[in-house]
Motif scaffolding. Sequence first.
Motif, PDB file in Angstrom:
ATOM      1  N   ALA A 112       0.811  -1.217   0.000  1.00  0.00           N
ATOM      2  CA  ALA A 112       0.000   0.000   0.000  1.00  0.00           C
ATOM      3  C   ALA A 112       0.845   1.267   0.000  1.00  0.00           C
ATOM      4  O   ALA A 112       0.534   2.232  -0.714  1.00  0.00           O
ATOM      5  CB  ALA A 112      -0.942  -0.016   1.202  1.00  0.00           C
ATOM      6  N   LEU A 127      -5.884  -0.378   8.937  1.00  0.00           N
ATOM      7  CA  LEU A 127      -5.684  -1.820   8.814  1.00  0.00           C
ATOM      8  C   LEU A 127      -5.003  -2.351  10.072  1.00  0.00           C
ATOM      9  O   LEU A 127      -4.113  -1.691  10.618  1.00  0.00           O
ATOM     10  CB  LEU A 127      -4.823  -2.137   7.591  1.00  0.00           C
ATOM     11  CG  LEU A 127      -5.531  -2.050   6.238  1.00  0.00           C
ATOM     12  CD1 LEU A 127      -4.518  -2.192   5.113  1.00  0.00           C
ATOM     13  CD2 LEU A 127      -6.593  -3.121   6.112  1.00  0.00           C
ATOM     14  N   HIS A 142     -12.972  -1.452   2.631  1.00  0.00           N
ATOM     15  CA  HIS A 142     -11.859  -0.969   1.815  1.00  0.00           C
ATOM     16  C   HIS A 142     -12.229  -0.959   0.332  1.00  0.00           C
ATOM     17  O   HIS A 142     -11.814  -0.061  -0.412  1.00  0.00           O
ATOM     18  CB  HIS A 142     -10.625  -1.840   2.055  1.00  0.00           C
ATOM     19  CG  HIS A 142     -10.035  -1.664   3.418  1.00  0.00           C
ATOM     20  ND1 HIS A 142     -10.422  -2.429   4.490  1.00  0.00           N
ATOM     21  CD2 HIS A 142      -9.106  -0.791   3.889  1.00  0.00           C
ATOM     22  CE1 HIS A 142      -9.747  -2.051   5.565  1.00  0.00           C
ATOM     23  NE2 HIS A 142      -8.947  -1.062   5.234  1.00  0.00           N
ATOM     24  N   LEU A 195      -9.902  -8.762   1.512  1.00  0.00           N
ATOM     25  CA  LEU A 195     -10.137  -7.350   1.226  1.00  0.00           C
ATOM     26  C   LEU A 195     -11.554  -7.041   1.686  1.00  0.00           C
ATOM     27  O   LEU A 195     -12.525  -7.529   1.114  1.00  0.00           O
ATOM     28  CB  LEU A 195      -9.976  -7.055  -0.269  1.00  0.00           C
ATOM     29  CG  LEU A 195     -10.083  -5.583  -0.676  1.00  0.00           C
ATOM     30  CD1 LEU A 195      -8.935  -4.779  -0.084  1.00  0.00           C
ATOM     31  CD2 LEU A 195     -10.081  -5.442  -2.196  1.00  0.00           C
ATOM     32  N   ARG A 197      -2.667 -10.032   2.362  1.00  0.00           N
ATOM     33  CA  ARG A 197      -3.432 -10.340   3.570  1.00  0.00           C
ATOM     34  C   ARG A 197      -4.464 -11.438   3.364  1.00  0.00           C
ATOM     35  O   ARG A 197      -5.069 -11.901   4.327  1.00  0.00           O
ATOM     36  CB  ARG A 197      -4.118  -9.074   4.093  1.00  0.00           C
ATOM     37  CG  ARG A 197      -3.126  -8.013   4.572  1.00  0.00           C
ATOM     38  CD  ARG A 197      -3.843  -6.752   5.006  1.00  0.00           C
ATOM     39  NE  ARG A 197      -2.900  -5.785   5.553  1.00  0.00           N
ATOM     40  CZ  ARG A 197      -2.645  -5.632   6.838  1.00  0.00           C
ATOM     41  NH1 ARG A 197      -3.260  -6.404   7.718  1.00  0.00           N
ATOM     42  NH2 ARG A 197      -1.779  -4.733   7.257  1.00  0.00           N
ATOM     43  N   GLN A 241      -3.342  -5.437  -1.518  1.00  0.00           N
ATOM     44  CA  GLN A 241      -3.859  -5.723  -0.178  1.00  0.00           C
ATOM     45  C   GLN A 241      -4.364  -7.159  -0.090  1.00  0.00           C
ATOM     46  O   GLN A 241      -4.052  -7.895   0.856  1.00  0.00           O
ATOM     47  CB  GLN A 241      -4.987  -4.732   0.143  1.00  0.00           C
ATOM     48  CG  GLN A 241      -5.983  -5.178   1.195  1.00  0.00           C
ATOM     49  CD  GLN A 241      -5.411  -5.139   2.596  1.00  0.00           C
ATOM     50  OE1 GLN A 241      -4.316  -4.635   2.800  1.00  0.00           O
ATOM     51  NE2 GLN A 241      -6.141  -5.679   3.551  1.00  0.00           N
ATOM     52  N   PHE A 266      -6.366   2.422   4.208  1.00  0.00           N
ATOM     53  CA  PHE A 266      -5.375   1.397   3.864  1.00  0.00           C
ATOM     54  C   PHE A 266      -4.091   1.505   4.680  1.00  0.00           C
ATOM     55  O   PHE A 266      -3.409   0.500   4.880  1.00  0.00           O
ATOM     56  CB  PHE A 266      -5.043   1.479   2.369  1.00  0.00           C
ATOM     57  CG  PHE A 266      -6.001   0.728   1.493  1.00  0.00           C
ATOM     58  CD1 PHE A 266      -5.735  -0.569   1.097  1.00  0.00           C
ATOM     59  CD2 PHE A 266      -7.188   1.306   1.082  1.00  0.00           C
ATOM     60  CE1 PHE A 266      -6.617  -1.273   0.298  1.00  0.00           C
ATOM     61  CE2 PHE A 266      -8.081   0.617   0.278  1.00  0.00           C
ATOM     62  CZ  PHE A 266      -7.800  -0.678  -0.114  1.00  0.00           C
TER      63      PHE A 266
END
Length: 514
Positions: free
Chosen positions: A410, A513, A465, A461, A458, A454, A509
Amino acid sequence: MGSAIVWSVVLRVAQAALQAAPFILAGVFIAAIFRRFLGPENTRRLFGGGGGRGLLIGWLIGMLLPVCSLGVIPVVREMRRAGLPGGTILAFALAAPLFNPLSLMYGLTLSEPFTILAFATCSLVVVTVVGAIWDWLFPQTSQPAEPLPPVRYGVRRIVSLVTAMGRDCSDASAGLMLLGLAGVGLLASVLPPNSLQGSMNHDNLLAPLMMSAIALPAYASPMMAMSQLGMMFQHGNSVGAAFVLLSLGAGMNLGLVAWMFACYGWRRGGAWLGLLLLVVLGLSYGIDRPLFPHGQEIADHTHAFDVYCRAWHSGGPELAQMTLERLRQDAQFFEVKSLQLLGFLCGVGLLLRAIGPWLDVEAWLQQPAPCDHRPGRFDVVVSPAVVGGTILLGLVAFSLVGCYAYYPPADEAFEEIYVAQGEALTAALGLNFEQAHRWIDIYDGWTRKLEVGQFLRRGTLSPYHQARAKLVRSKLELLEHEVQDGDREEVRRLVSEVSRANARLKRAFLEELP
């Protein structure tokens, strides 16, 4: 008007060539691996021969290798030299350009994930149904393999790889790829600017049919196709037309069709193309309503297909400079380098043809090692098949790892977003539509890469977001329309709204997070 058409054709063909260059480079590399390292026997073994197993393996391998509908041409020509059945070859030819790890990740994150997975399943149905029927109608479509003597280990193997790539870049494969690019020029010469913006709406029953007429001569790289699908879903376009665009726009081109007819004749080629159109259109109408998002509004316009239309509205002496400037702005570093490398390989191929009567490079490559030659103490002689298989696996792994470079974290994405935001909003305030349109597209693209990055890192999402990113893109779209209309007050208002939406996007973001 004539100069507008000419320079629009030049621009669209050059844009397509740049987008295709990395995938074409991958295609000629894979074809050279098949020819020089795997050989006909191991290539047939890799694809499982013919029948249903060959169709399934062809589809699966095609999903993993990073090629497009132009880059697949040298690969399928090599598969035919290896003696593979036509059904397996055509299954691979259709499946390979549709998805690769980069485009699949993009589609799963930014389009409707269930729809993208449904499209992948439908592509398997297309490949197996069309391939099985075609193999049943024409059971004898393979030709005797063209074996090549093995190349001696060492530097000769590397040279053989370069020469094979050079020949593919300067022989019939290059001509077929140019024919595929010519389809882009054909569309740009006949479609007025922005003429497809409202033609593919969900409520238009003819949308899949209309898209089939556009998609077959068009060229769409896997990444462009996924981007277009995302815009189609966002604007309430026909899901069936989206599937046709993916299957025919990304999966086929005029060069591939010409190769098919040249190899298998008009009767067999026509049967395969007819079966393909029948199955694709049948599936497109079958999935159109069930997969259309519930409650999705029809926007009655989209810019997803502007790349197939004329770029310039009217002629003028400045069009040549404007075309070159647009190309300079649009070209990505890796696209330019890939195109330069393809040019070098083409030069190698032409040089080999020129010196052929005096210097037989193939004879030198195939010269066996002296009988008294023994490898060094620490040398390990590995068979070409093992080397080729390892390289192919490495190529797949590289495309997977490449996702992390193409979709950065990000903080890095926001560095690019800041640049695009500044340029886009400055151009908008000056009512400079050309510059605003260009930078808004770049801005939009980086918000999408932000989301994919993202998701990639991770594994999730959140809807929150996604909503933040969609809000920025919706504001950008409104801003672009107001710049085009020349409404300065609305532009100023939307510039402020874009800035606020971007600030909330950054906070979501980078700060919110876990």
